[in-house]
Design an enzyme around this catalytic site. Structure first.
Site, PDB file in Angstrom:
ATOM      1  N   PHE A 149      47.865  49.144  43.033  1.00 31.75           N
ATOM      2  CA  PHE A 149      48.568  48.364  42.019  1.00 31.75           C
ATOM      3  C   PHE A 149      48.607  49.042  40.663  1.00 31.75           C
ATOM      4  CE2 PHE A 149      44.170  46.995  41.213  1.00 31.75           C
ATOM      5  CZ  PHE A 149      44.118  47.009  39.825  1.00 31.75           C
ATOM      6  N   LYS A 173      54.071  51.605  51.910  1.00 30.22           N
ATOM      7  CA  LYS A 173      53.535  50.249  51.765  1.00 30.22           C
ATOM      8  C   LYS A 173      52.924  50.168  50.369  1.00 30.22           C
ATOM      9  CE  LYS A 173      50.405  47.703  51.702  1.00 30.22           C
ATOM     10  NZ  LYS A 173      50.016  46.732  50.596  1.00 30.22           N
ATOM     11  N   GLU A 176      50.993  44.807  47.026  1.00 38.90           N
ATOM     12  CA  GLU A 176      51.677  43.515  47.019  1.00 38.90           C
ATOM     13  C   GLU A 176      51.577  42.822  45.658  1.00 38.90           C
ATOM     14  OE1 GLU A 176      47.451  42.809  48.538  1.00 38.90           O
ATOM     15  OE2 GLU A 176      49.003  44.364  48.592  1.00 38.90           O
ATOM     16  N   SER A 226      40.634  52.154  46.396  1.00 36.10           N
ATOM     17  CA  SER A 226      39.184  52.087  46.240  1.00 36.10           C
ATOM     18  C   SER A 226      38.481  52.888  47.335  1.00 36.10           C
ATOM     19  CB  SER A 226      38.722  50.630  46.297  1.00 36.10           C
ATOM     20  OG  SER A 226      38.887  50.109  47.608  1.00 36.10           O
ATOM     21  N   CYS A 281      41.905  55.299  37.997  1.00 34.27           N
ATOM     22  CA  CYS A 281      40.778  55.995  38.628  1.00 34.27           C
ATOM     23  C   CYS A 281      40.310  57.194  37.818  1.00 34.27           C
ATOM     24  CB  CYS A 281      41.146  56.424  40.050  1.00 34.27           C
ATOM     25  SG  CYS A 281      42.428  57.690  40.126  1.00 34.27           S
ATOM     26  N   GLU A 382      32.079  50.965  40.316  1.00 34.35           N
ATOM     27  CA  GLU A 382      33.364  51.218  39.675  1.00 34.35           C
ATOM     28  C   GLU A 382      33.895  49.876  39.165  1.00 34.35           C
ATOM     29  OE1 GLU A 382      37.595  53.471  40.528  1.00 34.35           O
ATOM     30  OE2 GLU A 382      36.702  52.298  42.144  1.00 34.35           O
TER      31      GLU A 382
END
Length: 497
Positions: A149, A173, A176, A226, A281, A382
């Site tokens: 995202f 993909k 969402e 992640s 990240c 994290e």
């Protein structure tokens, strides 16, 4: 309410699964759209479209592929503001940050435009009498990408432009949580002349992910997200015989030596820790202050942190927007409270922050934690939010041992005026991307992005030369064109004579 659809075989395809996900505006907290989740059959339809398109696209000339990509780059440039607005509306980041995301994604499109140079093979002549050996790289077939995202336009552009430039077809993909930007990227690719089926988008959740990982016609999978999910992606993809590159999480350290320019270091710590609300990240989440720099450095960071302007991403005055969801905001805030309980000093507390007129938005102020124990959750996990930890060490050796002891090895930076110390650091630190007086050392498009340790699962980094290698397979061809005088039978082992 608008429903975001799949993009299959060059056109919008409504979801028939009956399952939907909510798409929020993080600045208001209101659901403004919904996205249809793919069924297994819908994923299969996207893969079938990609497989059919590969028959012609994989055999298309480099000139044809690059002509589409050059046109695509023009369209992206013309629509960059529009794409940035979609990012801001669904992710929440400020417009300038969203524009920067689009620009960095376009770097990879530009790299893909030069694929004819990148795919040149090699030739060795006369390796034996009248024997030549050449090596070439060819596409894999249907490949897939699963993206996060936090960069809904850039990370997809890290993947599919190179993949299709190399002759593959692609199934994406996206997240969402903010799916509209990648959908618009597909529309523009079609407008640029990309044949139907070469780029497909399936919206969805774990159902779509698992089908991608197990589908027999998908040859390779790229992932950014992640660490726990990256591990899962790698295991499942390899189990089903696929090539995989899976980029995981991070805990990026910024080492500040006593000789550093502390004003510059404080500025860069603010930029790297709180930009995009810390949801990247490569964000700096730990500053390691060496020697007697700690008090002064923390004071300068705190002064700057308290003056940051936080508000809706659509407001030109905003420097930082909201977080992606209410649940994520609350989780990030919990780390500030737990850090205090576990021995850290809360210098700036951003919890409980609200924006007037946007009280239901997913906003969180910035937090600065000093003297954070390495056993604290705020150091070990994290956080993926606007929380900066400061850890103090007496020496450089203690600092490098601390950084190298981290389970992650994505990015790291050193701030110093000492060239010898910087050179030593870049060789000794165990991380895939290193900055010297650069806090977020994300490589330009023609170098590759990726970390070490629990920040990368798979052998190859993303985009750059590693990306081209990942999306192609090598072939070596040995040829001999006999001279008319050649002949006879020889059952001996072939030699290089």
């Amino acid at each position: 309410m608008k429903t975001i659809t799949h993009w299959i075989d060059g056109k919008p395809v409504e979801s028939t699964s009956g399952r939907f996900g909510a798409v929020y505006n993080p600045a208001t907290g209101a659901q403004e759209k919904q996205v249809g989740f793919a069924s297994v059959d819908e994923v299969d339809a996207a893969v079938a479209s990609a497989k059919a398109a590969y028959e012609s696209w994989g055999a298309a000339s480099l000139a044809k592929r690059t002509s589409v990509l050059f046109k695509y780059r023009e369209l992206l440039d013309a629509h960059r503001d529009e794409i940035a607005e979609l990012i801001t509306a669904e992710h929440g980041k400020v417009h300038s940050d969203a524009l920067g995301e689009v620009a960095r994604g376009m770097e990879i499109v530009e790299l893909a435009c030069g694929i004819s140079v990148q795919l040149k093979g090699e030739l060795s002549t006369e390796v034996a009498t009248r024997v030549d050996v050449s090596s070439i790289r060819q596409p894999l077939g249907v490949v897939a990408g699963i993206t996060p995202f936090n960069f809904p336009a850039m990370v997809p552009m890290w993947m599919f432009p190179l993949a299709i430039a190399c002759g593959n077809t692609f199934v994406l993909k996206p997240s969402e949580k903010d799916p509209s930007a990648s959908y618009r990227l597909a529309e523009l690719a079609s407008e640029a002349g990309l044949p139907d089926g070469v780029l497909n988008i399936v919206q969805g959740d774990k159902v779509a992910v698992d089908r991608i990982l197990e589908h027999p016609d998908i040859e390779a999978v790229s992932f950014v997200g992640s660490t726990p999910i990256a591990k899962y992606i790698q295991i499942q993809a390899v189990t089903h015989g696929k090539r995989v590159q899976a980029l995981g999480g991070a805990k990026n350290h910024m080492l500040v030596l006593p000789d550093a320019d502390l004003d510059y270091a404080a500025d860069q710590a603010i930029n790297a820790a709180y930009g995009s609300a810390g949801e990247r990240c490569m964000a700096v989440s730990v500053v390691v202050a060496v020697g007697d720099t700690g008090d002064e450095l923390v004071g300068r960071i705190a002064e700057r942190a308290k003056g940051l302007r936080i508000g809706p991403g659509t407001d030109p005055e905003s420097e930082m927007g909201p977080l992606i969801t209410r649940e994520h905001r609350d989780k990030v805030a919990s780390y500030v409270a737990s850090a205090a309980a576990q021995g850290a000093e809360v210098v700036v507390d951003g919890t409980g922050f609200t924006v007037p007129g946007h009280e239901d938005g997913f906003f969180l102020g910035v937090s600065l934690l000093d003297r954070v124990p390495v056993t604290a959750d705020a150091y070990r996990d994290e956080i993926f939010g606007p929380v900066l930890c400061v850890v103090r060490t007496e020496t450089y050796d203690e600092a490098i041992a601390l950084i190298n002891g981290s389970r992650w090895g994505n990015g790291t930076a050193i701030f110093t005026r000492d060239g010898g110390a910087a050179r030593r650091f870049q060789l000794e630190v165990k991380a895939g991307m290193v900055g010297v007086n650069v806090p977020i050392p994300v490589p330009v498009g023609y170098h590759s992005f990726g970390g070490w340790k629990d920040s990368l699962f798979g052998d190859l980094h993303i985009y750059g030369s590693d990306g081209i290698t990942f999306y192609t397979q090598g072939k070596v061809i040995t040829t001999r064109w006999p001279d008319p005088s050649d002949g006879g039978i020889n059952l001996g082992f072939p030699s290089h004579s």
